[in-house]
Design a protein around this motif. Structure first.
Motif, short mmCIF file in Angstrom:
data_model
loop_
_atom_site.label_atom_id
_atom_site.label_comp_id
_atom_site.label_asym_id
_atom_site.label_seq_id
_atom_site.Cartn_x
_atom_site.Cartn_y
_atom_site.Cartn_z
N GLN A 77 102.82 -8.40 35.96
CA GLN A 77 102.54 -8.17 37.57
C GLN A 77 101.59 -6.92 37.43
O GLN A 77 102.01 -5.83 37.16
N ALA A 78 100.27 -7.26 37.77
CA ALA A 78 99.17 -6.03 37.76
C ALA A 78 99.86 -4.96 38.92
O ALA A 78 100.33 -5.26 40.04
N SER A 79 99.85 -3.61 38.38
CA SER A 79 100.32 -2.45 39.09
C SER A 79 99.32 -1.24 38.74
O SER A 79 99.21 -1.03 37.61
N LEU A 80 98.93 -0.82 39.80
CA LEU A 80 98.16 0.53 39.50
C LEU A 80 99.12 1.62 39.13
O LEU A 80 98.61 2.50 38.26
N GLY A 81 100.24 1.63 39.62
CA GLY A 81 101.23 2.74 39.39
C GLY A 81 101.63 2.59 37.81
O GLY A 81 101.91 3.48 37.17
N VAL A 82 101.89 1.37 37.28
CA VAL A 82 102.54 1.04 36.11
C VAL A 82 101.08 1.57 35.07
O VAL A 82 101.52 2.16 34.03
N GLY A 83 99.83 1.27 35.25
CA GLY A 83 98.82 1.51 34.61
C GLY A 83 98.57 3.24 34.53
O GLY A 83 98.38 3.69 33.50
N TYR A 84 99.00 3.54 35.85
CA TYR A 84 98.92 5.09 35.75
C TYR A 84 99.81 5.89 34.73
O TYR A 84 99.61 6.65 34.03
N GLU A 85 101.19 5.23 34.97
CA GLU A 85 102.19 5.83 33.97
C GLU A 85 102.07 5.55 32.62
O GLU A 85 102.24 6.50 31.90
#
Length: 149
Positions: A77-85
């Motif tokens: 599931q695409a997520s800006l937060g996960v990419g940032y983490e």
């Protein structure tokens, strides 16, 4: 000593996989302490954090990320937060395992797939039935055992 595990999964980007996250976290708990087990909750995560500002949530999560030995990210599931983490974890030299469930309507970001180096950053296309073997291999790798991160 038990490992500290930081689990990443989409929160504000979509909670379609919350039950799956919960099952993955349960399996991860056999390898150590999952600092972010709330990500797998079926209840509203926002509800438990209503008294926290976005900055407080960010700072708390960064402290957990710093404390962690390894990072496991479910990236379907695409997520800006996960990419940032994940980006922060790379900068901290954490050992990272990204899990992606292939489907006709989803493609993994080239920034994640392209970062794989087979050692400290691993991307694994998976089916849930394969998770036990994937975790076993990841946590028993020489690099994970030697470095603790």
């Amino acid at each position: 000593m038990a490992k500290c595990i930081y689990f990443c999964g989409s929160i504000r980007g979509g909670r379609q996989d919350a039950e799956l996250y919960g099952r993955l976290i349960k399996k991860l708990q056999t390898y150590g302490d999952v600092l972010t087990e709330h990500v797998g909750s079926n209840e509203s995560i926002e509800k438990g954090q209503e008294d926290m500002t976005d900055k407080e949530i960010h700072d708390r999560d960064i402290k957990w990320l710093e404390k962690s030995d390894v990072v496991i990210a479910e990236v379907t599931q695409a997520s800006l937060g996960v990419g940032y983490e994940i980006g922060r974890a790379v900068a901290m030299n954490k050992k990272i395992l990204c899990l992606f469930r292939q489907s006709a309507d989803k493609r993994l970001s080239a920034m994640i797939r392209g970062a794989e180096n087979g050692n400290s950053f691993i991307v694994n296309d998976y089916k849930e039935a394969d998770v036990d073997a994937i975790f076993e291999e990841f946590f028993n790798s020489k690099e994970t055992k030697e470095n603790g991160n």
